[in-house]
Motif scaffolding. Sequence first.
Motif, short mmCIF file in Angstrom:
data_model
loop_
_atom_site.label_atom_id
_atom_site.label_comp_id
_atom_site.label_asym_id
_atom_site.label_seq_id
_atom_site.Cartn_x
_atom_site.Cartn_y
_atom_site.Cartn_z
N ASN A 55 0.84 -1.19 0.00
CA ASN A 55 0.00 0.00 0.00
C ASN A 55 0.88 1.24 0.00
O ASN A 55 1.41 1.65 1.03
CB ASN A 55 -0.92 -0.01 1.23
N LEU A 56 1.04 1.84 -1.17
CA LEU A 56 1.83 3.06 -1.33
C LEU A 56 0.94 4.23 -1.71
O LEU A 56 1.40 5.21 -2.28
CB LEU A 56 2.91 2.86 -2.40
N GLY A 57 -0.34 4.13 -1.41
CA GLY A 57 -1.30 5.15 -1.80
C GLY A 57 -1.02 6.51 -1.15
O GLY A 57 -0.67 6.60 0.02
N GLY A 58 -1.19 7.58 -1.94
CA GLY A 58 -1.09 8.94 -1.43
C GLY A 58 0.29 9.38 -1.00
O GLY A 58 0.42 10.29 -0.18
N MET A 59 1.34 8.79 -1.55
CA MET A 59 2.71 9.13 -1.16
C MET A 59 3.38 10.12 -2.11
O MET A 59 4.54 10.46 -1.93
CB MET A 59 3.55 7.86 -1.05
N PRO A 63 7.94 -4.41 -14.24
CA PRO A 63 7.26 -5.67 -14.56
C PRO A 63 7.49 -6.76 -13.52
O PRO A 63 6.64 -7.63 -13.34
CB PRO A 63 7.88 -6.06 -15.92
N GLN A 64 8.63 -6.70 -12.82
CA GLN A 64 8.95 -7.71 -11.82
C GLN A 64 7.94 -7.75 -10.68
O GLN A 64 7.90 -8.73 -9.92
CB GLN A 64 10.36 -7.46 -11.25
N LEU A 65 7.11 -6.72 -10.55
CA LEU A 65 6.12 -6.71 -9.49
C LEU A 65 5.19 -7.92 -9.58
O LEU A 65 4.62 -8.36 -8.59
CB LEU A 65 5.30 -5.41 -9.56
N VAL A 108 -1.93 -9.98 -2.03
CA VAL A 108 -3.39 -9.97 -1.99
C VAL A 108 -3.93 -8.56 -2.23
O VAL A 108 -4.96 -8.40 -2.91
CB VAL A 108 -3.90 -10.52 -0.63
N ASP A 109 -3.26 -7.55 -1.68
CA ASP A 109 -3.70 -6.15 -1.84
C ASP A 109 -2.60 -5.34 -2.50
O ASP A 109 -1.46 -5.32 -2.02
CB ASP A 109 -4.01 -5.53 -0.47
N LEU A 110 -2.95 -4.64 -3.58
CA LEU A 110 -2.02 -3.75 -4.26
C LEU A 110 -2.68 -2.39 -4.45
O LEU A 110 -3.64 -2.24 -5.20
CB LEU A 110 -1.61 -4.32 -5.62
N LEU A 165 -7.52 -6.92 -4.04
CA LEU A 165 -7.67 -5.48 -4.20
C LEU A 165 -6.61 -4.97 -5.17
O LEU A 165 -5.42 -5.23 -4.98
CB LEU A 165 -7.56 -4.76 -2.86
N PHE A 166 -7.04 -4.23 -6.20
CA PHE A 166 -6.14 -3.71 -7.23
C PHE A 166 -6.55 -2.26 -7.49
O PHE A 166 -7.56 -1.99 -8.13
CB PHE A 166 -6.29 -4.56 -8.49
N ASN A 167 -5.75 -1.33 -6.96
CA ASN A 167 -6.12 0.08 -7.02
C ASN A 167 -4.97 0.90 -7.60
O ASN A 167 -3.93 1.07 -6.97
CB ASN A 167 -6.47 0.60 -5.62
N LEU A 168 -5.17 1.40 -8.82
CA LEU A 168 -4.19 2.26 -9.48
C LEU A 168 -4.78 3.64 -9.76
O LEU A 168 -4.26 4.38 -10.60
CB LEU A 168 -3.73 1.63 -10.81
N SER A 169 -5.81 4.02 -9.07
CA SER A 169 -6.51 5.25 -9.38
C SER A 169 -5.68 6.50 -9.08
O SER A 169 -4.74 6.46 -8.30
CB SER A 169 -7.83 5.31 -8.58
#
Length: 329
Positions: free
Chosen positions: A99-103, A111-113, A120-122, A145-149
């Motif tokens: 979870n790196l949201g809002g940084m 691609p290695q990700l 489970v959560d990205l 959970l997949f959030n790239l917004s």
Amino acid sequence: MDVFVNCWMHNTYKFDKSAVRNMEKPLPFVFLFLLHCFLSCLAWTQTNITTDISVLLCLKSHITSDPYNFLANWSVSSSPCNWVGVTCNTRHGRVHSLNLGGMDLKGSISPQLGNLSFLVDLDLSENNFHGQIPQDLVQLRRLRLFNLSYNDFHGQVPTWIGDLSMLEQLSFRNNSLTGFIPLSLFNLSRLETLDWNNNLLEGTIPFEVGRLERLNILRLAGNKLSRNIPRTIFNLSSLELLSLSYNSLSGIIPSEIGNLTNLQTLMLSSNNLQGEIPSSLLNISSLRVLDLSKNNLNGSLPISTGNGTLLEELYLSWNFFTDCFNPLF
């Protein structure tokens, strides 16, 4: 530890079978055999932890700006489970959540990700990531959970998204993704939230959308979608929020919309919808927000809000109704 137990049980079972056939194997052999299994399993686990470390450090190398130094402790001198934004599973010790949201990070996704096989959560939302979404992420088969917004991803929306069969929350809103809504999306039978607001998607909303039976939230506003609203949407009985505003949708609002008995928010503004407001819509007792403004709707306005006793906001301006009234809420 579970890896060791599984390995121990599996190999002990095979040893017991052979022991029945041959009782001459000495006790030290059993001890050495189990010790070998234990050490092998420990080495296997360590290798995979090392893989997770390598993947995360590769992601860090693709980040060109970290203005608040959130990733300062991402270093081989500490466990990745203690790194900012990283959570590990307490049972097997692998990276479980990122979870790196809002940084306010800037860069691209390596691609290695896709090698974070226990992820489970990205959540990489509200940053300045750019480029295309790597196809390698299709390997994240445990992802829920997949959030790239709120980034700047471009290119066509991934057609492989339907292979992430465990997804429950999917948000790509506020990016620059193009192309059509892929039919593979509708293989995601566990999906509860789909938010692709404010991209550059075109074409129609496929009638297969009716297969997403667990969907609570559907947001496709601010795209270039056209033609009719598929009637199959109104089979989604769990739907609580439907937002299709700021597209080029046409046709009528089908009376079947009354089937959405759990609907709380309906936003269809700024389209080319025509015809009358179906009475079934205002009979949805759970409805709180209704925005039908800036369309080509006509006919007489309903004289009451039906059974919509929870209705708090109603927007009907910029249409072609033949009379006016002030609804009482």
